[in-house]
Design a protein around this motif. Structure first.
Motif, PDB file in Angstrom:
ATOM      1  N   ASP A 177      -1.754  14.787   1.013  1.00 51.12           N
ATOM      2  CA  ASP A 177      -0.433  14.823   0.273  1.00 51.12           C
ATOM      3  C   ASP A 177      -0.237  13.317  -0.387  1.00 51.12           C
ATOM      4  N   SER A 178      -1.052  12.143   0.301  1.00 57.32           N
ATOM      5  CA  SER A 178      -0.565  10.967  -0.063  1.00 57.32           C
ATOM      6  C   SER A 178      -1.800  10.092  -0.647  1.00 57.32           C
ATOM      7  N   LYS A 179      -1.490   8.880  -1.158  1.00 57.53           N
ATOM      8  CA  LYS A 179      -2.501   8.056  -1.694  1.00 57.53           C
ATOM      9  C   LYS A 179      -3.623   7.543  -0.941  1.00 57.53           C
ATOM     10  N   ASN A 180      -2.873   7.054   0.159  1.00 63.02           N
ATOM     11  CA  ASN A 180      -4.020   6.613   1.207  1.00 63.02           C
ATOM     12  C   ASN A 180      -4.900   7.588   1.590  1.00 63.02           C
ATOM     13  N   GLY A 181      -4.669   8.836   1.667  1.00 63.51           N
ATOM     14  CA  GLY A 181      -5.490   9.783   2.298  1.00 63.51           C
ATOM     15  C   GLY A 181      -6.582  10.366   0.863  1.00 63.51           C
ATOM     16  N   VAL A 182      -5.926  10.339  -0.136  1.00 63.64           N
ATOM     17  CA  VAL A 182      -6.810  10.367  -1.318  1.00 63.64           C
ATOM     18  C   VAL A 182      -8.000   9.018  -1.305  1.00 63.64           C
ATOM     19  N   LEU A 183      -7.475   8.091  -1.172  1.00 65.87           N
ATOM     20  CA  LEU A 183      -8.665   6.811  -1.284  1.00 65.87           C
ATOM     21  C   LEU A 183      -9.703   6.966   0.066  1.00 65.87           C
ATOM     22  N   ALA A 184      -9.088   7.452   0.778  1.00 67.69           N
ATOM     23  CA  ALA A 184      -9.998   7.537   2.085  1.00 67.69           C
ATOM     24  C   ALA A 184     -10.939   8.648   2.131  1.00 67.69           C
ATOM     25  N   ALA A 185     -10.735   9.799   1.467  1.00 72.54           N
ATOM     26  CA  ALA A 185     -11.661  10.984   0.981  1.00 72.54           C
ATOM     27  C   ALA A 185     -12.541  10.336   0.027  1.00 72.54           C
ATOM     28  N   ASN A 186     -12.241   9.612  -0.803  1.00 70.00           N
ATOM     29  CA  ASN A 186     -12.987   9.076  -1.977  1.00 70.00           C
ATOM     30  C   ASN A 186     -14.120   8.308  -1.448  1.00 70.00           C
ATOM     31  N   GLN A 187     -13.658   7.089  -0.613  1.00 70.88           N
ATOM     32  CA  GLN A 187     -14.631   6.374   0.030  1.00 70.88           C
ATOM     33  C   GLN A 187     -15.574   7.226   0.864  1.00 70.88           C
ATOM     34  N   ALA A 188     -15.221   8.201   1.448  1.00 74.84           N
ATOM     35  CA  ALA A 188     -15.807   8.898   2.455  1.00 74.84           C
ATOM     36  C   ALA A 188     -17.088   9.851   1.427  1.00 74.84           C
ATOM     37  N   GLY A 189     -16.662   9.752   0.273  1.00 75.91           N
ATOM     38  CA  GLY A 189     -17.914  10.827  -0.640  1.00 75.91           C
ATOM     39  C   GLY A 189     -17.049  12.299  -0.372  1.00 75.91           C
ATOM     40  N   VAL A 190     -15.873  12.445  -0.073  1.00 79.43           N
ATOM     41  CA  VAL A 190     -15.632  13.993   0.037  1.00 79.43           C
ATOM     42  C   VAL A 190     -14.481  14.295  -1.080  1.00 79.43           C
ATOM     43  N   PRO A 191     -14.653  15.505  -1.794  1.00 81.35           N
ATOM     44  CA  PRO A 191     -13.960  15.657  -2.833  1.00 81.35           C
ATOM     45  C   PRO A 191     -12.553  16.195  -2.431  1.00 81.35           C
ATOM     46  N   VAL A 192     -11.331  15.848  -3.142  1.00 80.93           N
ATOM     47  CA  VAL A 192     -10.122  15.930  -2.616  1.00 80.93           C
ATOM     48  C   VAL A 192      -9.346  16.614  -3.625  1.00 80.93           C
ATOM     49  N   ILE A 193      -8.250  17.311  -2.986  1.00 77.10           N
ATOM     50  CA  ILE A 193      -6.990  17.929  -3.743  1.00 77.10           C
ATOM     51  C   ILE A 193      -6.038  17.275  -3.232  1.00 77.10           C
ATOM     52  N   MET A 194      -5.071  17.135  -4.215  1.00 77.26           N
ATOM     53  CA  MET A 194      -3.687  16.425  -3.755  1.00 77.26           C
ATOM     54  C   MET A 194      -2.768  17.513  -3.742  1.00 77.26           C
ATOM     55  N   VAL A 195      -1.634  17.566  -2.811  1.00 79.82           N
ATOM     56  CA  VAL A 195      -0.467  18.508  -2.868  1.00 79.82           C
ATOM     57  C   VAL A 195       0.715  17.387  -2.377  1.00 79.82           C
ATOM     58  N   PRO A 196       1.101  16.793  -3.366  1.00 80.02           N
ATOM     59  CA  PRO A 196       2.116  15.708  -3.123  1.00 80.02           C
ATOM     60  C   PRO A 196       3.271  16.434  -2.337  1.00 80.02           C
ATOM     61  N   ASP A 197       3.860  15.398  -1.198  1.00 76.44           N
ATOM     62  CA  ASP A 197       5.135  15.561  -0.786  1.00 76.44           C
ATOM     63  C   ASP A 197       6.362  14.954  -1.086  1.00 76.44           C
ATOM     64  N   LEU A 198       6.512  13.570  -0.753  1.00 83.33           N
ATOM     65  CA  LEU A 198       7.542  12.974  -1.214  1.00 83.33           C
ATOM     66  C   LEU A 198       7.415  12.072  -2.350  1.00 83.33           C
ATOM     67  N   ILE A 199       5.991  11.424  -2.445  1.00 86.58           N
ATOM     68  CA  ILE A 199       5.559  10.591  -3.484  1.00 86.58           C
ATOM     69  C   ILE A 199       4.766  11.369  -4.740  1.00 86.58           C
ATOM     70  N   ALA A 200       5.169  11.222  -5.936  1.00 87.16           N
ATOM     71  CA  ALA A 200       4.315  11.918  -6.879  1.00 87.16           C
ATOM     72  C   ALA A 200       3.198  11.111  -7.133  1.00 87.16           C
ATOM     73  N   PRO A 201       1.829  11.290  -7.537  1.00 84.86           N
ATOM     74  CA  PRO A 201       0.836  10.712  -7.967  1.00 84.86           C
ATOM     75  C   PRO A 201       0.954   9.812  -9.179  1.00 84.86           C
ATOM     76  N   THR A 202       0.463   8.536  -9.239  1.00 82.78           N
ATOM     77  CA  THR A 202       0.055   7.874 -10.371  1.00 82.78           C
ATOM     78  C   THR A 202      -0.732   8.595 -11.308  1.00 82.78           C
ATOM     79  N   LYS A 203      -0.979   8.128 -12.538  1.00 88.94           N
ATOM     80  CA  LYS A 203      -2.005   8.564 -13.492  1.00 88.94           C
ATOM     81  C   LYS A 203      -3.187   8.304 -12.952  1.00 88.94           C
ATOM     82  N   GLU A 204      -3.411   6.970 -12.356  1.00 91.55           N
ATOM     83  CA  GLU A 204      -4.687   6.568 -11.980  1.00 91.55           C
ATOM     84  C   GLU A 204      -5.029   7.378 -10.602  1.00 91.55           C
ATOM     85  N   LEU A 205      -4.196   7.797  -9.942  1.00 89.61           N
ATOM     86  CA  LEU A 205      -4.400   8.679  -8.637  1.00 89.61           C
ATOM     87  C   LEU A 205      -5.049  10.151  -9.308  1.00 89.61           C
ATOM     88  N   LYS A 206      -4.170  10.501  -9.917  1.00 88.65           N
ATOM     89  CA  LYS A 206      -4.600  11.658 -10.633  1.00 88.65           C
ATOM     90  C   LYS A 206      -6.042  12.028 -11.021  1.00 88.65           C
TER      91      LYS A 206
END
Length: 221
Positions: free
Chosen positions: A171-200
């Motif tokens: 649900d968070s930016k830091n989680g998405v970045l961690a997944a990317n660095q680990a080479g794991v495909p990731v889906i985001m389900v935002p909670d309190l903070i909407a993703p930026t265009k770059e994060l999408k």
């Protein structure tokens, strides 16, 4: 779904609706220390590790000693634990349906949460979903918090399948970045903070709920 051999779940804000409870607990604790702990202030701290949050507290509340800030943090933990034990942390919409679907497909699942292990266990047990997960990686199991990939790498190791064949839900930016660095495909389900265009651009998709995630996965079965 045939290519997915494992799923990694974040917990706070993804599986369980906890963020508003963390704010409530810290707001209560802050009153004892003369801290103006507003919801806007809390929003600035969402997704930040406990260690980094403490450093921010030291900068923002210089009238308090390190010992007083540590007491404030511990009081916040006690208050939030009361809320968890009272069953106020509910599952996010679609969580149970998605977990049930993945279990029916015999896809192993692991929780990778920066939270304390005792809170992870408490939240999974009070919501009766602990049995869905093969294992858990907590913030106490790693030296570096998200966005560092350490916690994701540990979760991948527990699933014992290639990272490219694992799906992470965050649900968070830091989680998405961690997944990317680990080479794991990731889906985001935002909670309190909407993703930026770059994060999408760094995720497989952005969905409003775990129900939408389930429908997406089933459509690719």
């Amino acid at each position: 779904m045939k290519t997915i051999q494992g799923v990694i779940f974040d917990m706070d804000g993804l599986l369980v609706d906890t963020e508003k409870l963390y704010y409530k607990a810290n707001h209560i604790a802050a009153k004892s220390y003369g801290i103006d702990y507003t919801q806007d202030y809390y929003m600035k701290l969402v997704g930040i590790s406990d260690a980094d949050t403490f450093l921010i507290y030291q900068q923002d509340f210089p009238h308090l000693s390190k010992e007083e800030l540590e007491e404030f943090v511990q009081l916040g933990y006690k208050e939030v634990e009361k809320l968890f034990e009272a069953g106020e942390a509910k599952l996010k919409p679609g969580a149970l349906e998605l977990l049930t679907c993945l279990k029916a497909e015999k896809i192993p699942m692991v929780v990778a949460s920066s939270n304390l292990r005792r809170y992870i266990d408490l939240l999974l047990e009070t919501n009766q979903i602990a049995h869905f997960f093969a294992d858990i990686v907590s913030g106490e199991d790693v030296k570096r918090a998200k966005p560092d990939p350490e916690i994701v790498n540990q979760a991948v190791a527990k699933l014992a399948v290639p990272a490219a064949n694992i799906l992470m839900l965050e649900d968070s930016k830091n989680g998405v970045l961690a997944a990317n660095q680990a080479g794991v495909p990731v889906i985001m389900v935002p909670d309190l903070i909407a993703p930026t265009k770059e994060l999408k651009e760094q995720v497989l998709g952005v969905f409003e709920s775990l129900t939408d995630v389930k429908n997406y996965l089933v459509s690719y079965r």
